[in-house]
Design a protein around this motif. Structure first.
Motif, PDB file in Angstrom:
ATOM      1  N   THR A  66       1.083  -1.475  -0.266  1.00 40.01           N
ATOM      2  CA  THR A  66       0.089  -0.040   0.004  1.00 40.01           C
ATOM      3  C   THR A  66       0.886   1.348   0.109  1.00 40.01           C
ATOM      4  OG1 THR A  66      -1.596  -1.329   1.317  1.00 40.01           O
ATOM      5  CG2 THR A  66      -1.977   1.229   1.172  1.00 40.01           C
ATOM      6  N   LEU A  67       1.049   2.072  -1.278  1.00 38.84           N
ATOM      7  CA  LEU A  67       1.708   3.368  -1.157  1.00 38.84           C
ATOM      8  C   LEU A  67       0.941   4.285  -0.506  1.00 38.84           C
ATOM      9  CD1 LEU A  67       3.327   1.649  -3.265  1.00 38.84           C
ATOM     10  CD2 LEU A  67       3.449   3.720  -4.745  1.00 38.84           C
ATOM     11  N   SER A  68       1.693   5.339   0.170  1.00 43.40           N
ATOM     12  CA  SER A  68       0.873   6.423   1.069  1.00 43.40           C
ATOM     13  C   SER A  68       1.282   7.641   0.513  1.00 43.40           C
ATOM     14  CB  SER A  68       1.073   6.147   2.368  1.00 43.40           C
ATOM     15  OG  SER A  68       2.233   6.157   2.901  1.00 43.40           O
ATOM     16  N   ARG A  69       2.496   7.848   0.168  1.00 44.62           N
ATOM     17  CA  ARG A  69       3.061   9.158  -0.312  1.00 44.62           C
ATOM     18  C   ARG A  69       4.112   8.850  -0.800  1.00 44.62           C
ATOM     19  NH1 ARG A  69       2.869   9.099   5.328  1.00 44.62           N
ATOM     20  NH2 ARG A  69       1.191  10.477   5.146  1.00 44.62           N
ATOM     21  N   PHE A  70       4.683  10.247  -1.565  1.00 44.69           N
ATOM     22  CA  PHE A  70       5.955  10.297  -2.498  1.00 44.69           C
ATOM     23  C   PHE A  70       6.892  11.754  -2.012  1.00 44.69           C
ATOM     24  CE2 PHE A  70       2.392   8.413  -4.819  1.00 44.69           C
ATOM     25  CZ  PHE A  70       3.138   7.316  -5.337  1.00 44.69           C
ATOM     26  N   GLN A  71       7.687  11.229  -2.164  1.00 41.26           N
ATOM     27  CA  GLN A  71       8.810  12.547  -2.061  1.00 41.26           C
ATOM     28  C   GLN A  71       8.873  13.344  -3.415  1.00 41.26           C
ATOM     29  OE1 GLN A  71      12.873  12.184  -0.121  1.00 41.26           O
ATOM     30  NE2 GLN A  71      13.729  13.271  -1.819  1.00 41.26           N
ATOM     31  N   VAL A  72       8.899  14.532  -3.380  1.00 38.93           N
ATOM     32  CA  VAL A  72       8.900  15.410  -4.632  1.00 38.93           C
ATOM     33  C   VAL A  72      10.317  15.147  -5.115  1.00 38.93           C
ATOM     34  CG1 VAL A  72       8.989  17.750  -5.545  1.00 38.93           C
ATOM     35  CG2 VAL A  72       7.264  17.113  -3.686  1.00 38.93           C
ATOM     36  N   THR A  73      10.094  14.866  -6.598  1.00 37.38           N
ATOM     37  CA  THR A  73      11.210  14.619  -7.312  1.00 37.38           C
ATOM     38  C   THR A  73      11.480  15.878  -8.330  1.00 37.38           C
ATOM     39  OG1 THR A  73      11.167  12.607  -7.230  1.00 37.38           O
ATOM     40  CG2 THR A  73      12.633  12.976  -8.830  1.00 37.38           C
ATOM     41  N   PRO A  74      12.272  16.853  -8.090  1.00 34.77           N
ATOM     42  CA  PRO A  74      12.173  17.989  -9.101  1.00 34.77           C
ATOM     43  C   PRO A  74      12.438  17.548 -10.657  1.00 34.77           C
ATOM     44  CG  PRO A  74      13.638  18.563  -7.086  1.00 34.77           C
ATOM     45  CD  PRO A  74      13.252  17.184  -7.068  1.00 34.77           C
ATOM     46  N   GLY A  75      11.787  18.403 -11.534  1.00 35.37           N
ATOM     47  CA  GLY A  75      12.015  17.842 -12.845  1.00 35.37           C
ATOM     48  C   GLY A  75      11.111  16.894 -13.434  1.00 35.37           C
ATOM     49  N   PHE A  76      10.324  16.198 -12.411  1.00 35.21           N
ATOM     50  CA  PHE A  76       9.525  15.156 -12.914  1.00 35.21           C
ATOM     51  C   PHE A  76       8.147  15.304 -12.547  1.00 35.21           C
ATOM     52  CE2 PHE A  76      13.533  13.134 -12.981  1.00 35.21           C
ATOM     53  CZ  PHE A  76      13.530  12.191 -14.003  1.00 35.21           C
ATOM     54  N   THR A  77       7.196  14.970 -13.531  1.00 34.84           N
ATOM     55  CA  THR A  77       5.552  14.831 -13.079  1.00 34.84           C
ATOM     56  C   THR A  77       5.293  13.389 -12.902  1.00 34.84           C
ATOM     57  OG1 THR A  77       5.509  16.332 -14.724  1.00 34.84           O
ATOM     58  CG2 THR A  77       3.515  15.158 -14.029  1.00 34.84           C
ATOM     59  N   ARG A  78       4.483  13.366 -11.785  1.00 37.55           N
ATOM     60  CA  ARG A  78       4.000  11.975 -11.370  1.00 37.55           C
ATOM     61  C   ARG A  78       2.550  11.619 -11.468  1.00 37.55           C
ATOM     62  NH1 ARG A  78       5.141  12.833  -6.403  1.00 37.55           N
ATOM     63  NH2 ARG A  78       3.112  13.361  -5.696  1.00 37.55           N
ATOM     64  N   THR A  79       2.128  10.569 -12.194  1.00 41.32           N
ATOM     65  CA  THR A  79       0.872  10.291 -12.227  1.00 41.32           C
ATOM     66  C   THR A  79       0.593   8.827 -11.488  1.00 41.32           C
ATOM     67  OG1 THR A  79       0.730  11.283 -14.511  1.00 41.32           O
ATOM     68  CG2 THR A  79      -0.933   9.705 -14.034  1.00 41.32           C
ATOM     69  N   VAL A  80      -0.425   8.700 -10.865  1.00 37.38           N
ATOM     70  CA  VAL A  80      -0.843   7.356 -10.239  1.00 37.38           C
ATOM     71  C   VAL A  80      -1.951   6.832 -11.020  1.00 37.38           C
ATOM     72  CG1 VAL A  80       0.330   8.034  -8.247  1.00 37.38           C
ATOM     73  CG2 VAL A  80      -2.081   8.401  -8.307  1.00 37.38           C
ATOM     74  N   VAL A  81      -2.019   5.396 -10.835  1.00 35.60           N
ATOM     75  CA  VAL A  81      -3.106   4.845 -11.556  1.00 35.60           C
ATOM     76  C   VAL A  81      -3.597   3.676 -10.033  1.00 35.60           C
ATOM     77  CG1 VAL A  81      -4.005   2.925 -13.119  1.00 35.60           C
ATOM     78  CG2 VAL A  81      -2.131   4.646 -13.814  1.00 35.60           C
ATOM     79  N   LYS A  82      -5.042   3.951  -9.917  1.00 37.87           N
ATOM     80  CA  LYS A  82      -5.553   3.324  -8.731  1.00 37.87           C
ATOM     81  C   LYS A  82      -6.369   2.291  -9.294  1.00 37.87           C
ATOM     82  CE  LYS A  82      -5.193   7.346  -5.507  1.00 37.87           C
ATOM     83  NZ  LYS A  82      -5.994   8.120  -4.747  1.00 37.87           N
ATOM     84  N   ASN A  83      -6.677   1.126  -8.394  1.00 39.02           N
ATOM     85  CA  ASN A  83      -7.676   0.421  -8.608  1.00 39.02           C
ATOM     86  C   ASN A  83      -9.075   0.510  -8.124  1.00 39.02           C
ATOM     87  OD1 ASN A  83      -7.649  -0.552  -5.892  1.00 39.02           O
ATOM     88  ND2 ASN A  83      -6.378  -2.388  -6.033  1.00 39.02           N
ATOM     89  N   ASP A  84      -9.992  -0.193  -8.280  1.00 39.92           N
ATOM     90  CA  ASP A  84     -11.338  -0.049  -7.820  1.00 39.92           C
ATOM     91  C   ASP A  84     -11.434   0.404  -6.354  1.00 39.92           C
ATOM     92  OD1 ASP A  84     -12.324  -0.146 -10.534  1.00 39.92           O
ATOM     93  OD2 ASP A  84     -12.888  -2.263 -10.228  1.00 39.92           O
ATOM     94  N   ALA A  85     -10.509  -0.202  -5.441  1.00 35.28           N
ATOM     95  CA  ALA A  85     -10.457  -0.040  -3.935  1.00 35.28           C
ATOM     96  C   ALA A  85      -9.613   1.202  -3.747  1.00 35.28           C
ATOM     97  CB  ALA A  85      -9.827  -1.120  -3.141  1.00 35.28           C
ATOM     98  N   GLY A  86      -9.408   2.020  -4.677  1.00 27.57           N
ATOM     99  CA  GLY A  86      -8.608   3.311  -4.387  1.00 27.57           C
ATOM    100  C   GLY A  86      -7.041   3.003  -3.946  1.00 27.57           C
ATOM    101  N   LEU A  87      -6.510   1.852  -4.154  1.00 26.95           N
ATOM    102  CA  LEU A  87      -5.101   1.713  -4.012  1.00 26.95           C
ATOM    103  C   LEU A  87      -4.273   2.069  -5.332  1.00 26.95           C
ATOM    104  CD1 LEU A  87      -5.433  -1.740  -2.099  1.00 26.95           C
ATOM    105  CD2 LEU A  87      -5.294   0.717  -1.050  1.00 26.95           C
ATOM    106  N   ILE A  88      -3.274   2.502  -5.027  1.00 24.10           N
ATOM    107  CA  ILE A  88      -2.183   2.826  -6.063  1.00 24.10           C
ATOM    108  C   ILE A  88      -1.408   1.346  -6.735  1.00 24.10           C
ATOM    109  CG2 ILE A  88       0.041   4.028  -6.935  1.00 24.10           C
ATOM    110  CD1 ILE A  88      -0.584   5.995  -4.676  1.00 24.10           C
ATOM    111  N   ARG A  89      -1.921   1.222  -7.867  1.00 26.95           N
ATOM    112  CA  ARG A  89      -1.309   0.079  -8.459  1.00 26.95           C
ATOM    113  C   ARG A  89      -0.114   0.417  -9.401  1.00 26.95           C
ATOM    114  NH1 ARG A  89      -1.424  -3.799  -5.458  1.00 26.95           N
ATOM    115  NH2 ARG A  89      -1.274  -1.968  -4.469  1.00 26.95           N
ATOM    116  N   GLU A  90      -0.049   1.474 -10.045  1.00 24.29           N
ATOM    117  CA  GLU A  90       1.054   2.014 -10.945  1.00 24.29           C
ATOM    118  C   GLU A  90       1.392   3.488 -10.789  1.00 24.29           C
ATOM    119  OE1 GLU A  90       0.477   1.552 -15.063  1.00 24.29           O
ATOM    120  OE2 GLU A  90      -0.382  -0.501 -14.668  1.00 24.29           O
TER     121      GLU A  90
END
Length: 150
Positions: A66-90
């Motif tokens: 279960t992923l909960s948070r990310f450190q900011v990485t300057p110069g990068f854009t982050r996108t998350v893909v969640k499943n039906d339960a709202g958990l980050i899968r990608e």
């Protein structure tokens, strides 16, 4: 007079480090093992291994993590893909990692409650559109990163 050739060991070490380099997920401390049920900070290390820039990194999250948070990485854009339960899968990071450079992406996650082997699948896209799949689809060329949860 015997003269020690120091170039050979240095060249061998460099060749081994380049040949052995690939995208990996490790704990913040650099370990490939962790504890069941533990909240852990992980780091995704992505070296650019071609004479082209890396432009996209896709991480497929292992089941039970279960992923909960990310450190900011300057110069990068982050996108998350969640499943039906709202958990980050990608997680997909887009940006640029030039040749001979690497990037690290830190994230926090909770390990599964039971012992397991986590298989982190990583897809690295280069500026020419080619993709290196670190996902065991061809283990000799692109082994998936693993974490042993005890």
């Amino acid at each position: 007079m015997f003269k020690l050739n120091t170039a050979l060991p240095v060249a061998s070490a460099l060749l081994f480090s380049v040949a052995g380099a690939h995208a990996t997920v490790r704990t913040e401390a650099g370990l490939s093992e962790s504890v069941a049920g533990k909240s852990e900070t992980y780091r995704l290390n992505v070296p650019t291994e071609k004479d082209l820039s890396t432009t996209r990194i896709r991480l497929i999250v292992p089941a039970g993590v279960t992923l909960s948070r990310f450190q900011v990485t300057p110069g990068f854009t982050r996108t998350v893909v969640k499943n039906d339960a709202g958990l980050i899968r990608e997680v997909i990071w887009t940006g640029r990692v030039a040749p001979m450079e690497y990037a690290r992406f830190y994230f926090q996650a909770k390990n599964p409650p039971q012992a397991a082997e986590l298989v982190w699948k990583i897809h690295q896209t280069y500026s020419d559109g080619s993709v290196v799949a670190w996902d065991d689809s061809n283990p000799a060329e692109g082994p998936a990163s693993r974490t042993t949860v005890r």
